[in-house]
Scaffold this motif. Structure first.
Motif, PDB file in Angstrom:
ATOM      1  N   ASP A  58       0.834  -1.209   0.000  1.00 36.53           N
ATOM      2  CA  ASP A  58       0.000   0.000   0.000  1.00 36.53           C
ATOM      3  C   ASP A  58       0.867   1.256   0.000  1.00 36.53           C
ATOM      4  O   ASP A  58       0.582   2.218  -0.713  1.00 36.53           O
ATOM      5  N   ILE A  59       1.912   1.255   0.812  1.00 36.02           N
ATOM      6  CA  ILE A  59       2.807   2.408   0.902  1.00 36.02           C
ATOM      7  C   ILE A  59       3.428   2.691  -0.456  1.00 36.02           C
ATOM      8  O   ILE A  59       3.437   3.839  -0.919  1.00 36.02           O
ATOM      9  N   LYS A  60       3.911   1.654  -1.104  1.00 36.88           N
ATOM     10  CA  LYS A  60       4.526   1.831  -2.427  1.00 36.88           C
ATOM     11  C   LYS A  60       3.500   2.320  -3.447  1.00 36.88           C
ATOM     12  O   LYS A  60       3.779   3.204  -4.257  1.00 36.88           O
ATOM     13  N   LEU A  93      -9.594  11.380  -2.084  1.00 37.42           N
ATOM     14  CA  LEU A  93      -9.907   9.964  -1.884  1.00 37.42           C
ATOM     15  C   LEU A  93      -8.668   9.195  -1.422  1.00 37.42           C
ATOM     16  O   LEU A  93      -8.766   8.250  -0.646  1.00 37.42           O
ATOM     17  N   TRP A  94      -7.506   9.626  -1.896  1.00 35.93           N
ATOM     18  CA  TRP A  94      -6.244   8.973  -1.524  1.00 35.93           C
ATOM     19  C   TRP A  94      -5.659   9.544  -0.234  1.00 35.93           C
ATOM     20  O   TRP A  94      -4.552   9.191   0.160  1.00 35.93           O
ATOM     21  N   GLY A  95      -6.408  10.424   0.441  1.00 34.91           N
ATOM     22  CA  GLY A  95      -5.971  10.951   1.730  1.00 34.91           C
ATOM     23  C   GLY A  95      -5.371  12.337   1.680  1.00 34.91           C
ATOM     24  O   GLY A  95      -4.939  12.866   2.703  1.00 34.91           O
ATOM     25  N   GLY A  96      -5.323  12.935   0.489  1.00 41.21           N
ATOM     26  CA  GLY A  96      -4.893  14.316   0.343  1.00 41.21           C
ATOM     27  C   GLY A  96      -3.447  14.585   0.725  1.00 41.21           C
ATOM     28  O   GLY A  96      -2.618  13.670   0.813  1.00 41.21           O
ATOM     29  N   ASP A  97      -3.180  15.863   0.935  1.00 38.99           N
ATOM     30  CA  ASP A  97      -1.819  16.291   1.287  1.00 38.99           C
ATOM     31  C   ASP A  97      -1.328  15.597   2.555  1.00 38.99           C
ATOM     32  O   ASP A  97      -0.138  15.286   2.678  1.00 38.99           O
ATOM     33  N   ALA A  98      -2.232  15.359   3.479  1.00 40.64           N
ATOM     34  CA  ALA A  98      -1.851  14.699   4.733  1.00 40.64           C
ATOM     35  C   ALA A  98      -1.323  13.291   4.472  1.00 40.64           C
ATOM     36  O   ALA A  98      -0.333  12.867   5.081  1.00 40.64           O
ATOM     37  N   ALA A  99      -1.955  12.572   3.554  1.00 40.92           N
ATOM     38  CA  ALA A  99      -1.499  11.214   3.240  1.00 40.92           C
ATOM     39  C   ALA A  99      -0.165  11.248   2.502  1.00 40.92           C
ATOM     40  O   ALA A  99       0.713  10.417   2.758  1.00 40.92           O
ATOM     41  N   GLN A 100      -0.009  12.205   1.606  1.00 36.46           N
ATOM     42  CA  GLN A 100       1.259  12.316   0.892  1.00 36.46           C
ATOM     43  C   GLN A 100       2.403  12.553   1.893  1.00 36.46           C
ATOM     44  O   GLN A 100       3.446  11.908   1.824  1.00 36.46           O
ATOM     45  N   ALA A 101       2.183  13.456   2.843  1.00 38.93           N
ATOM     46  CA  ALA A 101       3.199  13.759   3.852  1.00 38.93           C
ATOM     47  C   ALA A 101       3.456  12.569   4.777  1.00 38.93           C
ATOM     48  O   ALA A 101       4.586  12.361   5.244  1.00 38.93           O
ATOM     49  N   ILE A 103       2.978   9.251   3.903  1.00 37.87           N
ATOM     50  CA  ILE A 103       3.508   8.123   3.141  1.00 37.87           C
ATOM     51  C   ILE A 103       4.967   8.318   2.723  1.00 37.87           C
ATOM     52  O   ILE A 103       5.739   7.361   2.705  1.00 37.87           O
ATOM     53  N   GLU A 104       5.356   9.534   2.378  1.00 40.62           N
ATOM     54  CA  GLU A 104       6.708   9.759   1.853  1.00 40.62           C
ATOM     55  C   GLU A 104       7.820   9.246   2.776  1.00 40.62           C
ATOM     56  O   GLU A 104       8.689   8.507   2.319  1.00 40.62           O
ATOM     57  N   PRO A 105       7.815   9.574   4.059  1.00 39.25           N
ATOM     58  CA  PRO A 105       8.895   9.039   4.900  1.00 39.25           C
ATOM     59  C   PRO A 105       8.807   7.524   5.109  1.00 39.25           C
ATOM     60  O   PRO A 105       9.840   6.860   5.281  1.00 39.25           O
ATOM     61  N   LEU A 106       7.592   6.977   5.078  1.00 36.42           N
ATOM     62  CA  LEU A 106       7.462   5.520   5.190  1.00 36.42           C
ATOM     63  C   LEU A 106       8.077   4.847   3.966  1.00 36.42           C
ATOM     64  O   LEU A 106       8.769   3.826   4.081  1.00 36.42           O
ATOM     65  N   ARG A 107       7.828   5.423   2.794  1.00 34.37           N
ATOM     66  CA  ARG A 107       8.405   4.878   1.557  1.00 34.37           C
ATOM     67  C   ARG A 107       9.930   4.955   1.599  1.00 34.37           C
ATOM     68  O   ARG A 107      10.616   4.017   1.209  1.00 34.37           O
ATOM     69  N   GLU A 108      10.445   6.067   2.083  1.00 35.01           N
ATOM     70  CA  GLU A 108      11.910   6.219   2.184  1.00 35.01           C
ATOM     71  C   GLU A 108      12.498   5.180   3.136  1.00 35.01           C
ATOM     72  O   GLU A 108      13.564   4.629   2.883  1.00 35.01           O
ATOM     73  N   ARG A 109      11.793   4.911   4.210  1.00 32.89           N
ATOM     74  CA  ARG A 109      12.275   3.899   5.163  1.00 32.89           C
ATOM     75  C   ARG A 109      12.307   2.517   4.519  1.00 32.89           C
ATOM     76  O   ARG A 109      13.244   1.757   4.714  1.00 32.89           O
ATOM     77  N   LEU A 110      11.284   2.197   3.722  1.00 33.51           N
ATOM     78  CA  LEU A 110      11.278   0.916   3.023  1.00 33.51           C
ATOM     79  C   LEU A 110      12.426   0.841   2.023  1.00 33.51           C
ATOM     80  O   LEU A 110      13.067  -0.204   1.885  1.00 33.51           O
ATOM     81  N   ARG A 111      12.663   1.946   1.327  1.00 29.34           N
ATOM     82  CA  ARG A 111      13.801   1.959   0.396  1.00 29.34           C
ATOM     83  C   ARG A 111      15.112   1.696   1.133  1.00 29.34           C
ATOM     84  O   ARG A 111      16.001   1.040   0.607  1.00 29.34           O
ATOM     85  N   GLY A 112      15.205   2.225   2.343  1.00 27.88           N
ATOM     86  CA  GLY A 112      16.413   2.058   3.142  1.00 27.88           C
ATOM     87  C   GLY A 112      16.712   0.615   3.499  1.00 27.88           C
ATOM     88  O   GLY A 112      17.873   0.273   3.757  1.00 27.88           O
ATOM     89  N   VAL A 113      15.682  -0.224   3.493  1.00 28.59           N
ATOM     90  CA  VAL A 113      15.892  -1.646   3.774  1.00 28.59           C
ATOM     91  C   VAL A 113      15.753  -2.492   2.509  1.00 28.59           C
ATOM     92  O   VAL A 113      15.624  -3.709   2.572  1.00 28.59           O
ATOM     93  N   GLY A 114      15.755  -1.816   1.368  1.00 22.85           N
ATOM     94  CA  GLY A 114      15.765  -2.536   0.098  1.00 22.85           C
ATOM     95  C   GLY A 114      14.420  -3.002  -0.419  1.00 22.85           C
ATOM     96  O   GLY A 114      14.348  -3.927  -1.223  1.00 22.85           O
TER      97      GLY A 114
END
Length: 115
Positions: A58-60, A93-101, A103-114
């Motif tokens: 979902d995060i991706k 519907l996708w959660g607006g600016d709040a969801a973007q803000a 999700i972005e650090p969660l996505r970066e954290r996932l990238r950090g673990v490959g």
């Protein structure tokens, strides 16, 4: 079966109140204007508004959706009080600016673990 990485805990995976509010607003706008978003977006809004935790997948997906649709903010009638654009409705519907803000650090954290 998709396994979620432990670098993100359950609390962090739970939509913040501002995301829930934006998703509910998107649902209301879609109902009122009878347009905006797809069935996938509507389902995303339902899940966010219910406070369902997001998976790694979902995060991706959400991160990619926001990246693709950020340009919609430049469209005519973005945020118009009586005739908001379909893109504006979909964004909420996708959660607006709040969801973007959120999700972005969660996505970066996932990238950090490959992931």
């Amino acid at each position: 079966m998709w396994l979620d990485h432990p670098c993100i805990n359950d609390e962090e995976r739970t939509p913040p109140d501002a995301v829930i509010e934006a998703a509910n607003y998107g649902i209301d706008l879609r109902r009122e204007h009878k347009r905006g978003g797809t069935e996938v977006g509507l389902e995303r809004a339902r899940r966010l508004s219910a406070g369902e935790r997001v998976s790694d997948k979902d995060i991706k997906t959400m991160y990619a959706w926001f990246a693709r649709h950020a340009v919609d903010k430049n469209g005519q009638f973005w945020g118009h009080p009586t005739k908001p654009s379909a893109g504006y409705i979909a964004w909420h519907l996708w959660g607006g600016d709040a969801a973007q803000a959120w999700i972005e650090p969660l996505r970066e954290r996932l990238r950090g673990v490959g992931i």
